[in-house]
Design a protein around this motif. Structure first.
Motif, PDB file in Angstrom:
ATOM      1  N   GLN A  12       0.836  -1.200   0.000  1.00 36.51           N
ATOM      2  CA  GLN A  12       0.000   0.000   0.000  1.00 36.51           C
ATOM      3  C   GLN A  12       0.871   1.249   0.000  1.00 36.51           C
ATOM      4  OE1 GLN A  12      -2.666  -0.159   3.354  1.00 36.51           O
ATOM      5  NE2 GLN A  12      -3.684  -1.997   2.623  1.00 36.51           N
ATOM      6  N   ALA A  13       0.445   2.241  -0.773  1.00 37.59           N
ATOM      7  CA  ALA A  13       1.126   3.536  -0.822  1.00 37.59           C
ATOM      8  C   ALA A  13       0.341   4.530   0.024  1.00 37.59           C
ATOM      9  CB  ALA A  13       1.199   4.038  -2.255  1.00 37.59           C
ATOM     10  N   GLU A  14       1.070   5.384   0.720  1.00 37.76           N
ATOM     11  CA  GLU A  14       0.437   6.405   1.548  1.00 37.76           C
ATOM     12  C   GLU A  14       1.209   7.704   1.375  1.00 37.76           C
ATOM     13  OE1 GLU A  14       0.304   7.272   6.243  1.00 37.76           O
ATOM     14  OE2 GLU A  14      -0.571   5.356   5.662  1.00 37.76           O
ATOM     15  N   GLU A  15       0.488   8.752   1.084  1.00 40.29           N
ATOM     16  CA  GLU A  15       1.114  10.071   0.941  1.00 40.29           C
ATOM     17  C   GLU A  15       1.274  10.686   2.322  1.00 40.29           C
ATOM     18  OE1 GLU A  15       2.178  11.253  -2.027  1.00 40.29           O
ATOM     19  OE2 GLU A  15       1.461   9.393  -2.907  1.00 40.29           O
ATOM     20  N   GLN A  16       2.478  11.198   2.607  1.00 36.67           N
ATOM     21  CA  GLN A  16       2.752  11.828   3.893  1.00 36.67           C
ATOM     22  C   GLN A  16       3.361  13.200   3.673  1.00 36.67           C
ATOM     23  OE1 GLN A  16       5.247   9.153   6.116  1.00 36.67           O
ATOM     24  NE2 GLN A  16       3.536   7.852   6.682  1.00 36.67           N
ATOM     25  N   GLU A  17       2.950  14.139   4.503  1.00 34.12           N
ATOM     26  CA  GLU A  17       3.513  15.481   4.464  1.00 34.12           C
ATOM     27  C   GLU A  17       4.786  15.486   5.304  1.00 34.12           C
ATOM     28  OE1 GLU A  17       2.264  18.221   2.796  1.00 34.12           O
ATOM     29  OE2 GLU A  17       0.747  16.890   1.935  1.00 34.12           O
ATOM     30  N   VAL A  18       5.876  15.960   4.717  1.00 33.70           N
ATOM     31  CA  VAL A  18       7.163  15.996   5.409  1.00 33.70           C
ATOM     32  C   VAL A  18       7.655  17.439   5.425  1.00 33.70           C
ATOM     33  CG1 VAL A  18       9.545  15.161   5.378  1.00 33.70           C
ATOM     34  CG2 VAL A  18       7.691  13.657   4.655  1.00 33.70           C
ATOM     35  N   ALA A  19       7.990  17.918   6.633  1.00 30.49           N
ATOM     36  CA  ALA A  19       8.501  19.280   6.770  1.00 30.49           C
ATOM     37  C   ALA A  19       9.934  19.325   6.258  1.00 30.49           C
ATOM     38  CB  ALA A  19       8.441  19.714   8.225  1.00 30.49           C
ATOM     39  N   ASN A  20      10.190  20.336   5.437  1.00 27.80           N
ATOM     40  CA  ASN A  20      11.521  20.522   4.870  1.00 27.80           C
ATOM     41  C   ASN A  20      11.879  21.994   5.030  1.00 27.80           C
ATOM     42  OD1 ASN A  20      13.898  20.278   3.512  1.00 27.80           O
ATOM     43  ND2 ASN A  20      12.987  19.844   1.503  1.00 27.80           N
ATOM     44  N   GLY A  21      12.372  22.332   6.206  1.00 28.34           N
ATOM     45  CA  GLY A  21      12.643  23.743   6.503  1.00 28.34           C
ATOM     46  C   GLY A  21      11.326  24.475   6.667  1.00 28.34           C
ATOM     47  N   GLU A  22      11.120  25.496   5.871  1.00 26.75           N
ATOM     48  CA  GLU A  22       9.889  26.282   5.949  1.00 26.75           C
ATOM     49  C   GLU A  22       8.788  25.743   5.049  1.00 26.75           C
ATOM     50  OE1 GLU A  22      10.570  30.440   5.433  1.00 26.75           O
ATOM     51  OE2 GLU A  22      12.227  30.469   6.857  1.00 26.75           O
ATOM     52  N   THR A  73       5.729   9.723  -0.865  1.00 28.13           N
ATOM     53  CA  THR A  73       5.010   8.456  -0.848  1.00 28.13           C
ATOM     54  C   THR A  73       5.781   7.456  -0.002  1.00 28.13           C
ATOM     55  OG1 THR A  73       4.165   8.878  -3.074  1.00 28.13           O
ATOM     56  CG2 THR A  73       4.043   6.607  -2.268  1.00 28.13           C
ATOM     57  N   GLN A  74       5.100   6.872   0.971  1.00 30.53           N
ATOM     58  CA  GLN A  74       5.661   5.826   1.811  1.00 30.53           C
ATOM     59  C   GLN A  74       4.876   4.555   1.521  1.00 30.53           C
ATOM     60  OE1 GLN A  74       8.300   6.366   4.103  1.00 30.53           O
ATOM     61  NE2 GLN A  74       8.392   8.310   2.994  1.00 30.53           N
ATOM     62  N   TYR A  75       5.526   3.415   1.649  1.00 29.21           N
ATOM     63  CA  TYR A  75       4.878   2.140   1.366  1.00 29.21           C
ATOM     64  C   TYR A  75       4.881   1.250   2.597  1.00 29.21           C
ATOM     65  CZ  TYR A  75       5.236   3.481  -3.515  1.00 29.21           C
ATOM     66  OH  TYR A  75       5.114   4.148  -4.706  1.00 29.21           O
TER      67      TYR A  75
END
Length: 129
Positions: free
Chosen positions: A30-40, A46-48
């Motif tokens: 299964q693929a899951e979209e995740q929000e990742v903070a990258n500075g500002e 996509t994580q599996y």
């Protein structure tokens, strides 16, 4: 059995280790979209995740199926469901418990058949008999 998490690259359904002594089979990827903070800013990655088993050589289809069900359900899960199903069918439970016990075992059988077919498909596609 827990779901195994993977980074941003989709895992293969079947992977044989470089030393050819172990094999991993992954189901229900299964693929899951995740929000990742990258500075500002934030970016979507996509994580599996997948149900995964590891099998030692020699590799066979029947060994893969047996290992998967052992890892997934344990040794006595089906026996407990069968006992509850039999108790329900001979009238030891009243409604709605009776219907629940029967449905639970039927659901298990359908799930198991689906997983078995998936393992067989993966093994056959990779010439594992």
């Amino acid at each position: 059995m827990k779901r195994t998490q993977y980074g941003g690259q989709k895992p293969q359904e079947l992977q044989i280790a470089d030393d050819a002594l172990t094999m991993r089979i992954r189901l229900d990827i299964q693929a899951e979209e995740q929000e990742v903070a990258n500075g500002e800013t934030t970016e979507t990655q996509t994580q599996y995740s997948a149900l995964e088993i590891m099998i030692s050589a020699p590799f066979t289809k029947s060994k893969a199926i047996e290992q998967f069900f052992s890892d997934m359900y344990g040794n006595d899960h089906e026996s407990k469901l069968i006992n509850e199903y039999n108790s329900a069918t001979i009238g030891l439970y009243s409604e709605p418990e009776k219907s629940e016990k029967i449905a639970k075992y039927r659901s298990f059988l359908v799930e198991r058949a689906t997983l078995k077919a998936e393992i067989e498909r993966i093994c056959t596609a990779n010439n594992i008999l």
